[in-house]
Write an enzyme that holds these catalytic residues in place. Structure first.
Site, PDB file in Angstrom:
ATOM      1  N   LYS A 107       0.811  -1.220   0.000  1.00 32.49           N
ATOM      2  CA  LYS A 107       0.000   0.000   0.000  1.00 32.49           C
ATOM      3  C   LYS A 107       0.843   1.269   0.000  1.00 32.49           C
ATOM      4  O   LYS A 107       0.329   2.367  -0.201  1.00 32.49           O
ATOM      5  CB  LYS A 107      -0.975  -0.017   1.177  1.00 32.49           C
ATOM      6  CG  LYS A 107      -2.026  -1.112   1.001  1.00 32.49           C
ATOM      7  CD  LYS A 107      -3.103  -1.075   2.072  1.00 32.49           C
ATOM      8  CE  LYS A 107      -4.226  -2.041   1.741  1.00 32.49           C
ATOM      9  NZ  LYS A 107      -3.824  -3.452   1.920  1.00 32.49           N
TER      10      LYS A 107
HETATM   11  C1  LIG Z   1      -4.607  -4.517   1.409  1.00 35.81           C
HETATM   12  C2  LIG Z   1      -3.890  -5.826   1.305  1.00 35.81           C
HETATM   13  C3  LIG Z   1      -4.313  -6.862   0.419  1.00 35.81           C
HETATM   14  C4  LIG Z   1      -5.567  -6.766  -0.403  1.00 35.81           C
HETATM   15  O1  LIG Z   1      -5.489  -5.839  -1.463  1.00 35.81           O
HETATM   16  P1  LIG Z   1      -6.821  -5.305  -2.172  1.00 35.81           P
HETATM   17  O2  LIG Z   1      -6.366  -4.270  -3.130  1.00 35.81           O
HETATM   18  O3  LIG Z   1      -7.691  -4.758  -1.080  1.00 35.81           O
HETATM   19  O4  LIG Z   1      -7.458  -6.491  -2.849  1.00 35.81           O
HETATM   20  C5  LIG Z   1      -3.539  -8.014   0.338  1.00 35.81           C
HETATM   21  N1  LIG Z   1      -2.438  -8.169   1.103  1.00 35.81           N
HETATM   22  C6  LIG Z   1      -2.015  -7.215   1.973  1.00 35.81           C
HETATM   23  C7  LIG Z   1      -0.811  -7.480   2.805  1.00 35.81           C
HETATM   24  C8  LIG Z   1      -2.713  -6.013   2.109  1.00 35.81           C
HETATM   25  O5  LIG Z   1      -2.291  -5.087   2.976  1.00 35.81           O
END
Ligand SMILES: *Cc1c(COP(=O)(O)O)cnc(C)c1O
Length: 438
Positions: A107
């Site tokens: 993220k």
């Molecule tokens: C947010 C997240 C996901 C999921 O991603 P999306 O875009 O919400 O499908 C998967 N793995 C981790 C470690 C995350 O922080």
């Protein structure tokens, strides 16, 4: 570039307004009005381009003329200034490691890009922007780090007291400056509810320029396209069929991959790998889309019962179930299967998967059984040490904490403590607004 609301009941807006508003006034998600493929020359010669240049080319049409080229190039370069290595785990199975950013979660890219775009827009606005976000863990750290020190932007992060890991709490509460951590005596759902109430509070919105920083925001969603270009760039053999498996919760990341494909990237098949929260997996099997309350798993960043970005995926596939079925497979795995994969992969290859990456790995392996002459990439979305309890418990051994996190654990936590009570949050927000004005 204009954006329209997927609820089709709100005016079109430019990129800046889509970013500052987050959601359209009719509560729909914003979607770009047109999508033009990149030049074939770039895709064919992708090894010759730098990651900054690739990212700039991929994003520029979606920003349009609202940020000038020099500034957008700077923003993109700052967004991707760490590594995205593609690591061969087994023959034809690659891990794209998205955890080398400052908070060790994928993220980071979306948060860094959005923060810098808001910073660019706030130069023209006298009123500061207040980013209000609730976190169950990873989002908060990435947003705090991404927005740290950005002029004209105040960040308020709500997290549930006692329900995030030590590392995650320190990532939220030790930065200071324009980042305010609010520890709520309640659950993540309580935090989320308080944030939603704030967005609907007219009184508050008249005083503050409030925005959110979750993956419904186009500036957090779209830069995730970069990963797929970086994966393709690093593949040695580009002649085989390419499958990409994405561990999915809110489906923002995989939806960005589908955008990368629309821009011309030769990806043959996507796999949405899910945990017990399997609305989309079941939909592809049955044709019935039935959101449910989320259930708790060891890959908890994917514990989402109603994936907010799925509507964008439908839009990208002409809202046709049959079109989507040819482009996307989906498999769901239990915690037991996830732990088994972590153990097997460690034993046979030495590679350590985090629980989210393990779900992605499993989905890729199942998809590879169905496609001839194929190779695949799964996205490893978090560093194993961010889920250290599960990983150490599953593997029965210690996991190293990277040096950049070790220093963090000795820093002092600073957070405002609130009851699970919206009025207290409102008072806090109004107070910080009046300080901003003097
Ligand atoms: C947010 C997240 C996901 C999921 O991603 P999306 O875009 O919400 O499908 C998967 N793995 C981790 C470690 C995350 O922080």
């Amino acid at each position: 570039m204009n954006y329209f609301s997927l609820n089709h009941n709100a005016p079109k807006v430019k990129f800046s307004e889509a970013v500052v508003k987050g959601l359209a006034p009719d509560k729909g998600l914003y979607f770009p009005e047109s999508i033009a493929p990149l030049s074939k020359e770039l895709i064919d010669n992708i090894e010759r381009y730098s990651k900054e240049e690739i990212a700039f080319q991929a994003i520029k049409q979606f920003v349009g003329d609202e940020i000038n080229e020099v500034e957008l190039k700077r923003i993109v370069a700052e967004t991707v200034n760490f590594d995205f290595p593609l690591v061969e785990v087994e023959p034809n199975v690659y891990s794209l490691e998205l955890f080398h950013g400052p908070t060790l979660a994928f993220k980071d890219v979306g948060a860094r890009f959005m923060a810098r775009c808001l910073g660019a827009f706030s130069k023209f606005d006298e009123k500061k922007v207040t980013v209000l976000v609730a976190t169950s863990g990873d989002t908060g750290g990435a947003v705090a780090d991404g927005f740290l020190g950005v002029d004209g932007v105040e960040v308020v992060i709500l997290y549930p007291s006692g329900k995030v890991s030590d590392i995650q709490e320190k990532q939220l509460t030790t930065l200071g400056k324009n980042i305010k951590a609010v520890e709520v005596k309640g659950t993540f759902d309580d935090c989320q509810r308080m944030v939603k109430t704030a967005f609907l509070d007219e009184d508050l919105n008249n005083t503050l320029n409030l925005t959110s920083a979750n993956s419904i925001n186009v500036a957090r969603w779209l830069p995730q396209m970069f990963y797929y270009f970086f994966a393709y760039q690093q593949l040695k053999d580009k002649t085989k069929n390419l499958i990409i498996s994405v561990p999915s919760g809110n489906f923002g990341n995989i939806c960005a991959g589908m955008m990368a494909k629309r821009l011309g990237l030769p990806i043959d098949l996507f796999v949405a790998s899910t945990n017990a929260n399997k609305v989309v997996t079941e939909y592809l099997n049955s044709g019935n889309y039935e959101p449910r309350p989320s259930v708790q798993t060891i890959s908890n960043a994917m514990d989402v019962g109603e994936p907010s970005n799925f509507i964008r995926i439908e839009e990208l596939h002409q809202k046709s179930f049959n079109t989507l079925k040819t482009a996307l497979l989906s498999f769901s795995y239990s915690d037991e299967q996830t732990r088994m994969a972590m153990k097997d992969v460690k034993k046979h290859t030495g590679y350590i998967l985090d629980p989210h990456g393990a779900v992605g790995y499993l989905g890729l392996k199942d998809a590879l059984k169905n496609v001839e002459n194929a190779q695949g990439v799964f996205l490893e979305t978090a560093h194993p040490c961010k889920f250290i309890n599960v990983v150490e418990d599953t593997l029965g051994e210690k996991v190293d904490i990277p040096a950049k996190l070790e220093g963090l654990l000795s820093k002092e936590k600073v957070a405002v403590s609130l009851e699970n009570n919206y009025d207290q949050l409102k008072e806090l927000l109004l107070k910080s607004a009046s300080i901003q004005m003097v």
